[in-house]
Design a protein around this motif. Sequence first.
Motif, short mmCIF file in Angstrom:
data_model
loop_
_atom_site.label_atom_id
_atom_site.label_comp_id
_atom_site.label_asym_id
_atom_site.label_seq_id
_atom_site.Cartn_x
_atom_site.Cartn_y
_atom_site.Cartn_z
N ARG A 1 15.10 12.62 -7.69
CA ARG A 1 13.84 13.18 -8.21
C ARG A 1 13.25 12.31 -9.32
O ARG A 1 12.03 12.17 -9.44
N GLU B 1 11.66 9.36 -7.56
CA GLU B 1 10.40 9.75 -6.92
C GLU B 1 9.28 9.88 -7.95
O GLU B 1 8.15 9.44 -7.71
N GLU C 1 8.13 6.45 -9.20
CA GLU C 1 7.27 5.77 -8.22
C GLU C 1 5.87 6.37 -8.18
O GLU C 1 4.87 5.65 -8.13
N LYS C 2 5.78 7.70 -8.24
CA LYS C 2 4.49 8.37 -8.10
C LYS C 2 3.67 8.37 -9.39
O LYS C 2 2.45 8.21 -9.37
#
Length: 203
Positions: free
Chosen positions: A175, A178, A181-182
């Motif tokens: 998590r 993620e 990256e976002k």
Amino acid sequence: MKKIFAALASFAMILSISSCGSKSDNSSADEVVALSVDTVVANPEAFLGDTIVVEGVVSHLCKHGGKKAFLLGSTDQTMIRCESTPEMGGAFPQESIHKPMRVTCTVVESRMTEETLKQMEAQHAEQVKMIAEQAGEEQAAAVDAAASGCETERKAQGQADIETFAGQMADYRARIAERTEKEGKPYLSTYYIVTYDYEILPE
């Protein structure tokens, strides 16, 4: 001259009536509206640092003296953790379980980074080592495999289906990666509320 005084008296009376009406309007406008758990969980960043009032049903109290309570939203997957404070008595009462409750509180953000995970893993390893020395390898192996935290707290963190400590760590890392990256944020945010006052509501 009498006409002037009479006019002034009438004007003062009108002002008095007008100001009384304004006070009534302001007091009703200042009434605090309680937020649902769903509203806070959906966008906790909007309430960070603010003193708010939240209502929900108490699903669980922690076993360590009622220091933590968990308020449910519209489903058993929507909940938020409430931390007690000396201001509200230091603990939530046992009779609050499964009852609707209104809390006055502040939303707080907790950030979990890779460094945080390494510290958790080091503490876990130390605990397992100590248990092995005191209770044997078999007991230590069981503790090593088990997920940390109570079932309700894991559910609040979105880890209801994860049953091992290693699985929890892997989930946190996935998590964090993620989000990095976002959003470019190398940490995982979790939110809870610090409670200053509470009221058990009629069912």
